[in-house]
Scaffold this motif. Sequence first.
Motif: not given
Length: 444
Positions: A3-18
């Motif tokens: 769920k956290q990964a999907m939220e980061l993707l939607e918010q375009r926070r790519f460095s945190e997602l990586r």
Amino acid sequence: MEKQAMELLEQRRFSELRELLKEMEPFDIATLLEGVPEEELPLMFRILPKELAADTFVEMDSDMQELLIASFSDRELKTVMDQIYLDDTVDIIEEMPANVVKRILKHTEPELRMRINGILQYPEDSAGSLMTIEYVDLRKDMTVLDAFTRIRRTGVNKETIYTCYVVDQNRTLLGLVSVKTLLLSNYEDVIEDIMETNVIYATTLEDQEAVAETFKKYDLLALPVVDMEQRLVGIITFDDIMDVMQEEATEDIEKMAAIMPTDRPYMKTGVWETYKKRIPWLMFLMISATFTSTILNHFEGSLAVVPALIAFIPMLMDTGGNAGGQASVTIIRGLSLNEIEYSDMPAVVWKEIRVAFCCGATLSVVCFLKVMLVDRKDVLTALVVAVTVFAAVCVAKMVGCTLPVLAKKIGFDPAVMASPFITTIVDAVSLMIYFAVASAIFHL
């Protein structure tokens, strides 16, 4: 985490997602990507580090792989394929349409392309089609120190380095040595003195089901594969054989349910394809059931004289079918685990005779009381039904235990002889017994 990964993707926070994805296992990432919209899939895949991306790509289903390949540039495709082990590359190629395969092969090195084509030439479901050529080989005259040097130099791209295989100049398999043995030996020890020479191996044309049985029997992590001249050509690792075990179990279950096997997951299989897999056996079983209607038509006059007999036909057929199904499933499982051989048939039949007698006697007594006390029928009707139950159970268990063994003996898959097929046979036999007993007792 998903769920956290999907939220980061939607918010375009790519460095945190990586950083988050780097902490996840490839299989979990592949599962996560299944819920990502198709237009976002390439973007999220490109966020992954190179090695993790390759490992994740292997875990994806073929539809997602094809979608990603279509979005890759030539350079991206080459980068991913270069990071994947050879056996996984072959598996991917086997699942892809021709145009995608052509593009993949176009961007592989000539030597790798030759190796891929070599594996693809082996029959499907053979040991050769499962193996990888990425293993560590040693010479018998090497010292332990020499062996460690070779492992460090060549092991980085090998599928496993725990077991090393000893070959001569002609690549004939001489033995194997584990890294544990190397670590516990002196540097000056010679490989020939510490290697195991009693090596369990498979041949390139050996069936994958037999290979899986070898893994299970000897608790192996990897199995060498040799050609007809005993030359080492590859190895099969435990992760690949786990997939085979799952495929074989699924195939047996489908055959036992009278469904033609498919290699695609249920949710990925279309309605038309599912229909084509099910209709042949349904058609065959429906037509074969005409024997039952023929028997009923033949004894139509007897039914008119004693109409009470009609009410018990479904119960008798179900009881016989269930008894035969129990025996067949047990025997089929024993055959698949190599616990039962054709030579064991006398012992199997003798055991099932005793089981059938006990089960049939119990059911017939209960049935007699039920017909008398619950159904309020006369003694002769109860006797006919009870005797038929006993005979039907005995016959059904004999059919259920012998047909799978005979099927395997003549080269058929025993799973085909499971419940639907046996039930059809037992239904017809149960009716014949029923009317034979009724004719004898009622003098029809």
